[in-house]
Write a protein that holds these residues in place. Sequence first.
Motif, PDB file in Angstrom:
ATOM      1  N   ALA A   1       0.739  -1.123  -0.057  1.00 34.97           N
ATOM      2  CA  ALA A   1       0.006   0.021   0.098  1.00 34.97           C
ATOM      3  C   ALA A   1       0.928   1.350   0.040  1.00 34.97           C
ATOM      4  O   ALA A   1       2.000   1.197   0.287  1.00 34.97           O
ATOM      5  CB  ALA A   1      -0.999  -0.093   1.436  1.00 34.97           C
ATOM      6  N   ARG A   2       0.177   2.283  -0.416  1.00 31.80           N
ATOM      7  CA  ARG A   2       0.827   3.651  -0.437  1.00 31.80           C
ATOM      8  C   ARG A   2       0.117   4.436   0.742  1.00 31.80           C
ATOM      9  O   ARG A   2      -1.199   4.688   0.764  1.00 31.80           O
ATOM     10  CB  ARG A   2       0.701   4.466  -1.739  1.00 31.80           C
ATOM     11  N   ILE A   3       0.872   4.799   1.944  1.00 30.61           N
ATOM     12  CA  ILE A   3       0.134   5.360   3.071  1.00 30.61           C
ATOM     13  C   ILE A   3       0.871   6.659   3.197  1.00 30.61           C
ATOM     14  O   ILE A   3       2.176   7.012   3.029  1.00 30.61           O
ATOM     15  CB  ILE A   3       0.693   4.313   4.118  1.00 30.61           C
ATOM     16  N   THR A   4      -0.100   7.827   3.414  1.00 30.70           N
ATOM     17  CA  THR A   4       0.412   8.919   3.915  1.00 30.70           C
ATOM     18  C   THR A   4       0.247   9.317   5.288  1.00 30.70           C
ATOM     19  O   THR A   4      -0.838   9.158   5.723  1.00 30.70           O
ATOM     20  CB  THR A   4      -0.205  10.014   3.103  1.00 30.70           C
ATOM     21  N   LEU A   5       1.206   9.711   6.043  1.00 30.12           N
ATOM     22  CA  LEU A   5       1.090  10.120   7.218  1.00 30.12           C
ATOM     23  C   LEU A   5       1.293  11.407   7.610  1.00 30.12           C
ATOM     24  O   LEU A   5       2.173  11.958   7.019  1.00 30.12           O
ATOM     25  CB  LEU A   5       1.822   9.302   8.302  1.00 30.12           C
ATOM     26  N   VAL A   6       0.310  12.293   8.150  1.00 29.34           N
ATOM     27  CA  VAL A   6       0.442  13.615   8.330  1.00 29.34           C
ATOM     28  C   VAL A   6       0.593  13.911   9.878  1.00 29.34           C
ATOM     29  O   VAL A   6      -0.229  13.338  10.710  1.00 29.34           O
ATOM     30  CB  VAL A   6      -0.871  14.482   7.897  1.00 29.34           C
ATOM     31  N   THR A   7       1.683  14.581  10.313  1.00 29.04           N
ATOM     32  CA  THR A   7       2.057  14.991  11.718  1.00 29.04           C
ATOM     33  C   THR A   7       2.493  16.356  11.668  1.00 29.04           C
ATOM     34  O   THR A   7       3.386  16.651  11.032  1.00 29.04           O
ATOM     35  CB  THR A   7       2.752  13.919  12.087  1.00 29.04           C
ATOM     36  N   ASP A   8       2.092  17.087  12.992  1.00 29.52           N
ATOM     37  CA  ASP A   8       2.752  18.143  13.369  1.00 29.52           C
ATOM     38  C   ASP A   8       3.678  18.050  14.248  1.00 29.52           C
ATOM     39  O   ASP A   8       4.603  18.861  14.447  1.00 29.52           O
ATOM     40  CB  ASP A   8       1.700  18.939  14.114  1.00 29.52           C
ATOM     41  N   ALA A   9       3.972  16.543  14.793  1.00 30.38           N
ATOM     42  CA  ALA A   9       5.178  16.283  15.658  1.00 30.38           C
ATOM     43  C   ALA A   9       6.096  15.541  15.076  1.00 30.38           C
ATOM     44  O   ALA A   9       5.840  14.346  14.454  1.00 30.38           O
ATOM     45  CB  ALA A   9       4.440  15.653  16.905  1.00 30.38           C
TER      46      ALA A   9
ATOM     47  N   PHE B   1       0.850  12.181  -4.602  1.00 27.22           N
ATOM     48  CA  PHE B   1       1.176  10.716  -3.964  1.00 27.22           C
ATOM     49  C   PHE B   1       0.201   9.818  -4.235  1.00 27.22           C
ATOM     50  O   PHE B   1       0.248   8.653  -4.365  1.00 27.22           O
ATOM     51  CB  PHE B   1       1.490  10.837  -2.549  1.00 27.22           C
ATOM     52  N   ARG B   2      -1.268  10.290  -4.218  1.00 30.31           N
ATOM     53  CA  ARG B   2      -2.077   9.507  -4.413  1.00 30.31           C
ATOM     54  C   ARG B   2      -2.338   8.152  -3.345  1.00 30.31           C
ATOM     55  O   ARG B   2      -2.519   7.092  -3.827  1.00 30.31           O
ATOM     56  CB  ARG B   2      -2.550   8.875  -5.596  1.00 30.31           C
ATOM     57  N   PRO B   3      -2.404   8.495  -2.008  1.00 29.95           N
ATOM     58  CA  PRO B   3      -2.313   7.417  -1.279  1.00 29.95           C
ATOM     59  C   PRO B   3      -3.446   6.403  -1.147  1.00 29.95           C
ATOM     60  O   PRO B   3      -4.726   6.913  -1.392  1.00 29.95           O
ATOM     61  CB  PRO B   3      -2.230   7.954   0.238  1.00 29.95           C
ATOM     62  N   ASP B   4      -3.292   5.078  -0.800  1.00 23.66           N
ATOM     63  CA  ASP B   4      -4.264   4.293  -0.701  1.00 23.66           C
ATOM     64  C   ASP B   4      -4.929   4.606   0.725  1.00 23.66           C
ATOM     65  O   ASP B   4      -6.098   4.245   0.915  1.00 23.66           O
ATOM     66  CB  ASP B   4      -3.797   2.695  -0.788  1.00 23.66           C
ATOM     67  N   HIS B   5      -4.113   5.079   1.782  1.00 22.96           N
ATOM     68  CA  HIS B   5      -4.611   5.273   3.087  1.00 22.96           C
ATOM     69  C   HIS B   5      -3.980   6.567   3.442  1.00 22.96           C
ATOM     70  O   HIS B   5      -2.828   6.887   3.373  1.00 22.96           O
ATOM     71  CB  HIS B   5      -4.283   4.095   4.043  1.00 22.96           C
ATOM     72  N   LEU B   6      -4.866   7.386   4.134  1.00 22.05           N
ATOM     73  CA  LEU B   6      -4.346   8.471   4.621  1.00 22.05           C
ATOM     74  C   LEU B   6      -4.637   8.606   6.434  1.00 22.05           C
ATOM     75  O   LEU B   6      -5.621   8.437   6.726  1.00 22.05           O
ATOM     76  CB  LEU B   6      -5.179   9.665   4.164  1.00 22.05           C
ATOM     77  N   HIS B   7      -3.641   8.604   7.003  1.00 21.02           N
ATOM     78  CA  HIS B   7      -3.738   8.751   8.653  1.00 21.02           C
ATOM     79  C   HIS B   7      -3.262  10.187   9.019  1.00 21.02           C
ATOM     80  O   HIS B   7      -2.133  10.837   8.913  1.00 21.02           O
ATOM     81  CB  HIS B   7      -2.810   7.710   8.968  1.00 21.02           C
TER      82      HIS B   7
ATOM     83  N   GLY C   1     -13.067  13.959  -0.836  1.00 20.45           N
ATOM     84  CA  GLY C   1     -14.126  13.029  -0.481  1.00 20.45           C
ATOM     85  C   GLY C   1     -13.335  11.881  -0.057  1.00 20.45           C
ATOM     86  O   GLY C   1     -13.791  10.809  -0.189  1.00 20.45           O
ATOM     87  N   TRP C   2     -12.163  12.040   0.446  1.00 23.33           N
ATOM     88  CA  TRP C   2     -11.338  10.873   0.961  1.00 23.33           C
ATOM     89  C   TRP C   2     -11.642  10.562   2.072  1.00 23.33           C
ATOM     90  O   TRP C   2     -11.968  11.057   3.150  1.00 23.33           O
ATOM     91  CB  TRP C   2      -9.947  11.276   0.708  1.00 23.33           C
ATOM     92  N   ARG C   3     -11.797   9.114   2.556  1.00 17.20           N
ATOM     93  CA  ARG C   3     -11.529   8.574   4.048  1.00 17.20           C
ATOM     94  C   ARG C   3     -10.485   8.721   4.670  1.00 17.20           C
ATOM     95  O   ARG C   3      -9.244   8.677   3.862  1.00 17.20           O
ATOM     96  CB  ARG C   3     -12.510   7.352   4.059  1.00 17.20           C
ATOM     97  N   PHE C   4     -10.384   8.844   5.799  1.00 15.13           N
ATOM     98  CA  PHE C   4      -8.998   8.874   6.626  1.00 15.13           C
ATOM     99  C   PHE C   4      -9.287   8.529   7.894  1.00 15.13           C
ATOM    100  O   PHE C   4     -10.301   8.466   8.464  1.00 15.13           O
ATOM    101  CB  PHE C   4      -8.306  10.292   6.532  1.00 15.13           C
ATOM    102  N   THR C   5      -8.134   8.078   8.531  1.00 14.91           N
ATOM    103  CA  THR C   5      -8.131   7.920   9.962  1.00 14.91           C
ATOM    104  C   THR C   5      -7.308   8.907  10.771  1.00 14.91           C
ATOM    105  O   THR C   5      -6.533   9.699  10.251  1.00 14.91           O
ATOM    106  CB  THR C   5      -7.439   6.401  10.336  1.00 14.91           C
TER     107      THR C   5
END
Length: 351
Positions: free
Chosen positions: A2-10, A72-78, A97-101
């Motif tokens: 999978a292609r996974i994007t992780l977004v973090t301020d830390a 990047f077109r992630p499969d999963h966005l966290h 319209g993307w789902r995310f966790t």
Amino acid sequence: MARITLVTDAWHPQVSGVVRTLDTTCRLLQQFGHTVDVIEPSAFFRLPAPFYPEISLAMPRSGRIARRLLRFRPDHLHIATEGPLGLLARCVARRLGWRFTTSYHTRFPEYLHTLAGIPPRLSYSYLRWFHGAAARLLVATPTLAQELQQRGFTPPVSLWSRGVDTTLFHPRPKPALPYPRPIFLYVGRISAEKGLEDFLRLPLRGSKVLVGDGPARQPWQQRYSEAVFLGYRHGRELAELYAAADLFVFPSRTDTFGNVILEALASGLPVAAYPAPGPRDLITDPRCGALHDDLQTAIQLALQRGDPAACTAYAQRYSWPNATRQFLEALVPTRGPAPGEGPAERSRNSS
């Protein structure tokens, strides 16, 4: 894979359990064969955080976040944090319209109340709104999951535990140190929200040794001159300090987990703490430490009944690979397959 994007301020160079968790998770995801894109503050203009100038907050435009996600077109966005980067990623994902966790790492309502007097109800209102758009909310312990649900957080909750590197943190012979024993060790941020003054005020026989730094270090170092403030320690040097101490003291009532608790236990070091979420889920065996609303009582009980071998055995249940598999199982597709089919299930289904 999978292609996974992780977004973090830390993120680095911050030193915290959140950064350690996210960095370790990303490295293991890549070892598992997944492609990971981390959107973190270093790529953007930053300003010092209010009430916490040693931490920088990124101030990007939403267009930059949108272009990064679309490229990047992630499969999963966290989305791991609720700061400026997390907020913009949330807005962009909603627009697409993307789902995310999302995940809940830090008790900002309690932190902001301690540091700036902001009423917790205001902060919790924002957090309920922020996480309310997520397809799933990841938390570290069952106690925290129950608490957030009682506070009105609505997304389905999944557990995402933590791990400890037992090749680094393990029992060692106790060396002769230039401090009277017993040695009471604290590792973490030196800041008001960590409850450290509860520890520093105690009339304990022995030595209080604090590892870490933060905005309160200078005034407390002057006020509590009998305590030893060592600043940051890393790697083997930190592991040797754990193993050399006689008891680990964790006075925080606001941490959601306490990675340092696992590091202490893995080093054969019993723990004394308040019965707060995090410690309550980790210190379940009286041989591993003690929880009490009176910190001095917790310290006395932990010294009396702590068993280094039991501490080490307990910590070995927690591994970073297992925690990362939990993370994978909790992810949802941004689009396409039905909600709940994370990359772990997809790999099995395609094999």
